[in-house]
Design a protein around this motif. Structure first.
Motif, short mmCIF file in Angstrom:
data_model
loop_
_atom_site.label_atom_id
_atom_site.label_comp_id
_atom_site.label_asym_id
_atom_site.label_seq_id
_atom_site.Cartn_x
_atom_site.Cartn_y
_atom_site.Cartn_z
N LEU A 61 0.84 -1.20 0.00
CA LEU A 61 0.00 0.00 0.00
C LEU A 61 0.87 1.25 0.00
CD1 LEU A 61 -3.11 0.61 0.19
CD2 LEU A 61 -2.72 1.02 2.61
N CYS A 62 1.94 1.23 0.80
CA CYS A 62 2.85 2.38 0.83
C CYS A 62 3.53 2.58 -0.51
CB CYS A 62 3.90 2.20 1.93
SG CYS A 62 3.24 2.19 3.61
N ARG A 63 3.94 1.50 -1.13
CA ARG A 63 4.58 1.61 -2.44
C ARG A 63 3.61 2.16 -3.48
NH1 ARG A 63 7.77 -4.21 -2.55
NH2 ARG A 63 9.51 -3.60 -1.20
N HIS A 64 2.37 1.68 -3.42
CA HIS A 64 1.37 2.17 -4.37
C HIS A 64 1.13 3.66 -4.16
CE1 HIS A 64 -1.89 1.83 -7.21
NE2 HIS A 64 -2.75 2.34 -6.34
N TYR A 65 1.09 4.10 -2.92
CA TYR A 65 0.90 5.52 -2.61
C TYR A 65 2.05 6.35 -3.17
CZ TYR A 65 0.95 9.76 0.24
OH TYR A 65 1.01 11.06 0.66
N VAL A 66 3.28 5.88 -2.98
CA VAL A 66 4.44 6.62 -3.47
C VAL A 66 4.48 6.63 -4.99
CG1 VAL A 66 6.96 6.63 -3.51
CG2 VAL A 66 5.77 6.23 -1.37
N ARG A 67 4.13 5.51 -5.63
CA ARG A 67 4.09 5.49 -7.10
C ARG A 67 3.08 6.50 -7.62
NH1 ARG A 67 4.31 -0.17 -6.70
NH2 ARG A 67 2.07 -0.30 -7.13
N GLU A 68 1.89 6.55 -6.99
CA GLU A 68 0.88 7.51 -7.42
C GLU A 68 1.35 8.95 -7.20
OE1 GLU A 68 -2.71 6.55 -5.38
OE2 GLU A 68 -3.42 5.27 -6.99
N LEU A 69 2.01 9.19 -6.08
CA LEU A 69 2.50 10.53 -5.79
C LEU A 69 3.57 10.94 -6.78
CD1 LEU A 69 2.11 12.84 -3.82
CD2 LEU A 69 3.89 11.84 -2.39
N PRO A 150 -8.60 16.45 1.45
CA PRO A 150 -9.21 15.57 0.43
C PRO A 150 -8.76 14.14 0.58
CG PRO A 150 -8.40 17.63 -0.55
CD PRO A 150 -7.95 17.63 0.87
N GLU A 151 -7.52 13.93 1.08
CA GLU A 151 -7.05 12.56 1.20
C GLU A 151 -7.85 11.79 2.24
OE1 GLU A 151 -2.95 12.83 2.05
OE2 GLU A 151 -2.35 12.93 -0.04
N SER A 152 -8.21 12.48 3.34
CA SER A 152 -8.89 11.78 4.42
C SER A 152 -10.31 11.42 4.06
CB SER A 152 -8.87 12.64 5.68
OG SER A 152 -9.60 13.84 5.46
N GLU A 153 -10.83 11.99 2.95
CA GLU A 153 -12.19 11.68 2.54
C GLU A 153 -12.27 10.43 1.68
OE1 GLU A 153 -13.50 15.14 0.58
OE2 GLU A 153 -13.44 16.43 2.36
N ASN A 154 -11.12 9.92 1.23
CA ASN A 154 -11.12 8.73 0.37
C ASN A 154 -11.43 7.48 1.17
OD1 ASN A 154 -10.54 10.18 -1.91
ND2 ASN A 154 -8.32 10.00 -1.64
N HIS A 176 -9.38 4.52 -7.43
CA HIS A 176 -8.44 3.60 -6.80
C HIS A 176 -7.24 4.33 -6.21
CE1 HIS A 176 -10.77 0.35 -8.49
NE2 HIS A 176 -10.62 0.86 -9.69
N THR A 177 -7.36 5.62 -6.02
CA THR A 177 -6.27 6.39 -5.44
C THR A 177 -6.09 6.02 -3.96
OG1 THR A 177 -6.68 8.24 -6.93
CG2 THR A 177 -5.46 8.72 -4.92
N VAL A 178 -4.83 5.83 -3.58
CA VAL A 178 -4.50 5.53 -2.20
C VAL A 178 -4.17 6.84 -1.49
CG1 VAL A 178 -2.93 4.33 -0.66
CG2 VAL A 178 -3.66 3.25 -2.79
N ALA A 179 -4.89 7.14 -0.43
CA ALA A 179 -4.64 8.35 0.34
C ALA A 179 -3.73 8.06 1.52
CB ALA A 179 -5.97 8.93 0.83
#
Length: 372
Positions: A61-69, A150-154, A176-179
């Motif tokens: 999950l952390c990796r997916h978040y960093v990739r999206e960022l 906005p992230e906390s609303e996901n 599918h955005t990871v907040a």
């Protein structure tokens, strides 16, 4: 950009190690599913494996978040790459780009230099990113005017609303955005499920490790994967020391599960008792040797079943390329080295069965009869 799945190594000329099993680099009967069933049914300690898998999921999950960022920085502000601003270059260099290695223990020898560095970079970035958001004036203004970022609303995928390993989770869809709140929730879920005293699936860890993790998450507000490194290493070493050798003995040297072995032992002992009773009855009733040849059947069944129990192996099933997941649930042996190893043991086991069976039958067939 999706994360490539681990590819099983079909050319392995040895038994697999625990890290390869947990990384899904092995095939049946030494795959992760078989290890999970062994931990659940034989070791009765599947909570340790579930903890490892949930921590690995948190890492994913952390990796997916960093990739999206990273993708949002590169796609949303392409001019930053061209401009020579110091701040822009620092942002792009800080975000890790190679995040495809499977999560493993921080001290695992397969990655003596690369793996710890990669995990440390990821954790350091998440800590820095979290601190910068807390101290950002704009973030404080947004929280005061809107009540939440906005992230906390996901949605919170750490509670099974999204699977970060699935193809959908790697898509570019905003749904599918990871907040960052999802990462926080995932870390808290691991803490409250496995680590706190009296938790639902509490595992036994040294008190010092538990205190460090609890303080890091609840007091320092950390949610990076490095928080769980000490616990993950301890669990890995415990499984490697206490469970994995028995798993290899059961699956790489045998193809039967415990209930099946017990059934074979019971039926084999009953068949052996019936064979001896029939044999002595025929001898003391002075029946001919031709009639006594029928004792081959119960003796063969008895010796075969008892040998299967002794070796934890059904030689005919092994030569047919089959093994058991659970009682009477058979599947194909796909790991080449395990298939060769089981074939050799099956041939050896059949050889001993034939020798003992022939010797026993010859003894009772050719012994002189005497009517009492």
């Amino acid at each position: 950009m999706s994360t490539p799945s681990p590819v099983p190594d079909g050319n392995r000329k040895r038994l697999p190690n625990l890290f390869e099993v947990l990384s899904k680099r092995t095939l049946a009967p030494v795959d992760l599913f078989s290890f999970y069933i062994y931990m659940r049914d034989t070791q009765r300690s599947v909570d340790y494996l579930d903890f490892w898998l949930d921590v690995s999921q948190h890492m994913a999950l952390c990796r997916h978040y960093v990739r999206e960022l990273r993708r949002s920085v590169l796609v949303g502000t392409p001019e930053l790459e061209k401009s020579g601003s110091k701040r822009s270059s620092q942002v792009l260099e800080t975000l890790p780009s190679d995040l495809h290695e499977p999560a493993g223990p921080s001290t695992y020898s397969t990655y003596p230099t690369e793996k710890p560095t990669q995990d440390q970079r990821l954790s350091a970035f998440l800590r820095t990113n979290s601190d910068s958001k807390k101290n950002s004036p704009s973030n404080s203004h947004d929280q005061g005017s809107q009540g939440a970022t906005p992230e906390s609303e996901n949605p919170r995928p750490s509670f099974m609303t999204t699977n970060s390993n699935s193809p959908a989770a790697d898509s570019n869809s905003p749904a599918h955005t990871v907040a960052r709140a999802d990462i926080r929730a995932s870390a808290e879920k691991v803490l409250y499920t496995y680590l706190l005293p009296g938790s639902e699936r509490e595992i036994i860890l040294p008190q010092g490790i538990l205190n460090d993790i609890t303080r890091s998450i609840e007091e320092e507000g950390r949610d990076d994967p490095e928080v769980f490194d000490a616990a993950k290493d301890y669990v890995f070493q415990a499984m490697e020391r206490d469970a994995f050798p028995g798993f290899l003995r059961a699956k790489a040297l045998g193809n039967l599960v415990q209930p099946s072995m017990m059934v074979r032992l019971i039926v084999g002992m009953i068949s052996m008792l019936g064979a001896f009773w029939t044999t002595f009855a025929l001898i003391f009733l002075n029946h001919s040797r031709a009639t006594r040849c029928w004792i081959v059947l119960p003796f063969t069944v008895a010796i075969y079943l008892i040998a299967s129990w002794q070796y934890m192996l059904d030689p005919i099933l092994a030569l047919a390329g089959a093994s058991e997941y659970t009682f009477m649930d058979f599947y194909r042996i796909k790991e080449p080295f395990i298939r060769q190893l089981l074939n050799k043991r099956a041939i050896m086991c059949l050889g001993w069965i034939v020798i003992v069976d022939v010797a026993t039958c010859c003894l009772f067939i050719f012994v002189p009869g005497k009517r009492l």
